[in-house]
Scaffold this motif. Structure first.
Motif, mmCIF file in Angstrom:
data_model
loop_
_atom_site.group_PDB
_atom_site.id
_atom_site.type_symbol
_atom_site.label_atom_id
_atom_site.label_comp_id
_atom_site.label_asym_id
_atom_site.label_seq_id
_atom_site.Cartn_x
_atom_site.Cartn_y
_atom_site.Cartn_z
ATOM 1 N N TYR A 1 -20.003 -16.242 77.572
ATOM 2 C CA TYR A 1 -20.294 -16.416 76.559
ATOM 3 C C TYR A 1 -19.433 -16.972 75.187
ATOM 4 N N GLN A 2 -18.025 -17.325 75.733
ATOM 5 C CA GLN A 2 -17.496 -18.463 74.838
ATOM 6 C C GLN A 2 -17.902 -19.669 74.599
ATOM 7 N N PRO A 3 -18.472 -20.282 73.523
ATOM 8 C CA PRO A 3 -18.547 -21.003 73.233
ATOM 9 C C PRO A 3 -18.258 -22.301 73.057
ATOM 10 N N VAL A 4 -18.233 -23.283 74.301
ATOM 11 C CA VAL A 4 -17.699 -24.771 75.201
ATOM 12 C C VAL A 4 -18.232 -25.682 74.527
ATOM 13 N N ALA A 5 -17.152 -26.995 73.437
ATOM 14 C CA ALA A 5 -17.428 -27.851 73.118
ATOM 15 C C ALA A 5 -18.575 -28.755 73.321
ATOM 16 N N SER A 6 -18.407 -29.264 75.135
ATOM 17 C CA SER A 6 -18.811 -29.554 76.089
ATOM 18 C C SER A 6 -18.737 -28.976 77.580
#
Length: 75
Positions: free
Chosen positions: A16-21
């Protein structure tokens, strides 16, 4: 299944870690990680400590690999 500080929690956090792309490999990796967590929950419910330990080792390795990949790609 323990809920704090264990490889399963670490793996779930990475899912669930958000990533930029989103790199191409990330979606498939997330599906694989979610399946591993599902198997771990089943093993825990069945009190299958041997399988649970094996899955914990896999979760640790999987988390190490994906953290390394994310770092390498600057995500």
């Amino acid at each position: 299944m323990a809920l704090s500080g264990d490889p399963f929690t670490r793996l779930e956090g990475l899912i669930y870690q958000p990533v930029a792309s989103r790199p191409d490999w990330l979606k498939a990796w997330r599906n694989e990680a979610q399946y591993l967590l599902y198997l771990a929950r089943r093993a825990s419910d069945d009190d299958d400590d041997e399988l649970l330990q094996e899955l914990e080792d896999q979760a640790q390795e999987m988390a190490d690999v994906v953290e390394s990949k994310l770092r390498a790609e600057g995500l």
